[in-house]
Design an enzyme around this catalytic site. Structure first.
Site, PDB file in Angstrom:
ATOM      1  N   HIS A 130       0.830  -1.202   0.000  1.00 25.41           N
ATOM      2  CA  HIS A 130       0.000   0.000   0.000  1.00 25.41           C
ATOM      3  C   HIS A 130       0.867   1.255   0.000  1.00 25.41           C
ATOM      4  O   HIS A 130       1.926   1.308   0.629  1.00 25.41           O
ATOM      5  CB  HIS A 130      -0.912   0.024   1.226  1.00 25.41           C
ATOM      6  CG  HIS A 130      -2.145  -0.812   1.084  1.00 25.41           C
ATOM      7  ND1 HIS A 130      -3.062  -0.639   0.064  1.00 25.41           N
ATOM      8  CD2 HIS A 130      -2.617  -1.843   1.846  1.00 25.41           C
ATOM      9  CE1 HIS A 130      -4.045  -1.517   0.198  1.00 25.41           C
ATOM     10  NE2 HIS A 130      -3.795  -2.266   1.261  1.00 25.41           N
ATOM     11  N   CYS A 137       0.013   2.577  -4.689  1.00 28.01           N
ATOM     12  CA  CYS A 137      -0.800   3.741  -5.020  1.00 28.01           C
ATOM     13  C   CYS A 137      -0.033   5.027  -4.699  1.00 28.01           C
ATOM     14  O   CYS A 137       0.802   5.056  -3.799  1.00 28.01           O
ATOM     15  CB  CYS A 137      -2.103   3.713  -4.224  1.00 28.01           C
ATOM     16  SG  CYS A 137      -3.170   2.305  -4.585  1.00 28.01           S
TER      17      CYS A 137
END
Length: 367
Positions: free
Chosen positions: A164, A220
């Site tokens: 992440h 991301c």
């Protein structure tokens, strides 16, 4: 990694150098020894209240005793070395399916394509049996310190991260878009994220002349996660310009003479795909898969421009007729990245940033 001290009075953490590999370690409050997560050496700290005064002597002091088992880690002066981090956040609401596969695939690529020694690659995943190689914030920090420790001209360093990523508001004015990009360690909900400013200070700015660093970041909001000064803005036709992302404050975000290049999964305001559509066979991040596929298909001497174009084209065509004429591999990739759907493509564009501008269609890519 360590619980906070019970005292409500804040005391700044003490930093000591590992007696084995010299990596800076953060000593927990009240501790008198600490084990290095990288080389396993135990560093003992003398208690100043009980330690006897040193005896005068003309003889040189003996070197510190190292308690590291042999062969655990490569010497930090190897010609090639890498830190590979894959985090699945399993058993949490943030779980990702493909990140550990990404890490394993990247290790295979480095060993078989770019001739990295297996002993020169430090893996951080939840599958590691050594608790000091679980991708916690502290372990990731020490791994990044190790990556650049003692690097000299001719060294090639690689940092791969799959997990992440996020971003948070920046208040010191050193970000063009007003946000700091971050990586999320396994324990980020309790220990916090690793901010791009810290990553830059740890593995970019210390790089001396002749050292080459590549980061491959599949997360991301990862476009400028190394905070490098220049971003290659490329359109669909392959035409590009270098955007100047140097802070208005004048703070230097480049190296000490070395070369730093980052290939990331998407722009700062985009997200990167992870899928479990084919989890019985494989699951992976979109960017890592496309990066490895582009490398495997490329001819000797492929350039950064052709590599970036290939990755972008594969992602852009995903879901549009199975990716064109790529054959079985591209068809599998299409199913993998779209969850088996043939409708629409992915909304992410891999990015290239660097410490210096260069001709992306003339510079050969190598690790």
């Amino acid at each position: 990694m360590y619980p906070p001290p019970p005292s409500s009075i804040y005391a700044p953490p003490m930093l000591v150098n590992c007696s084995g590999c010299r990596t800076p370690l953060q000593l927990p409050s009240g501790a008198r020894s600490i084990r290095c997560a990288l080389c396993q050496a135990v560093t003992h700290i003398a208690d100043p209240r009980t330690a006897p005064p040193p005896q005068p002597s003309s003889a040189p002091s003996p070197p510190p005793q190292i308690h590291a088992p042999p062969g655990q880690l490569p010497h930090p002066h190897g010609r090639k070395r890498a830190v590979i981090c894959g985090i699945s956040y399993r058993f949490s609401r943030h779980e990702l399916k493909g990140c550990i596969n990404d890490a394993k695939c990247m290790r295979h690529l480095l060993i078989n394509k770019f001739k990295f020694s297996p002993d020169s690659i430090l893996m951080l995943t939840e599958e590691e049996t050594d608790p000091y190689r679980i991708p916690t914030k502290q372990n990731m920090r020490m791994a990044l310190y190790w990556l650049v420790q003692g690097c000299t001209a001719g060294d090639s360093l690689v940092f791969h991260y799959s997990g992440h990523g996020s971003r948070q508001r920046n208040y010191n004015g050193d970000e063009v878009d007003g946000y700091d990009e971050t990586l999320c360690p396994l324990d980020f909900e309790t220990q916090g994220m690793i901010v791009d400013d810290e990553i830059n200070a740890t593995i970019v700015r210390p790089l001396p002349h002749g050292v080459k660093l590549h980061s491959i970041i599949d997360a991301c909001h990862s476009g400028t996660v190394l905070d490098l000064p220049f971003l290659c803005r490329m359109n669909r036709a392959g035409q590009y310009v270098w955007e100047d992302h140097r802070p208005r404050s004048g703070l230097w975000k480049g190296t000490a003479g070395g070369e730093a290049i980052s290939i990331s999964g998407c722009d700062d305001d985009q997200t990167s795909a992870d899928t479990s559509a084919l989890s019985k066979i494989t699951s992976t991040g979109a960017m890592t898969f496309c990066f490895i596929q582009a490398i495997e298909r490329s001819a000797q001497g492929t350039t950064y421009g052709s590599l970036l174009n290939s990755m972008r084209t594969t992602i852009r065509n995903t879901g549009n007729d199975g990716g064109g004429s790529g054959g079985v591999v591209t068809t599998v990739l299409s199913m993998l990245l779209t969850g088996g759907s043939a409708i629409g493509g992915l909304r992410q564009e891999p990015q290239l940033t660097a410490c210096q501008t260069f001709d992306v269609y003339a510079k050969p890519f190598t690790l």
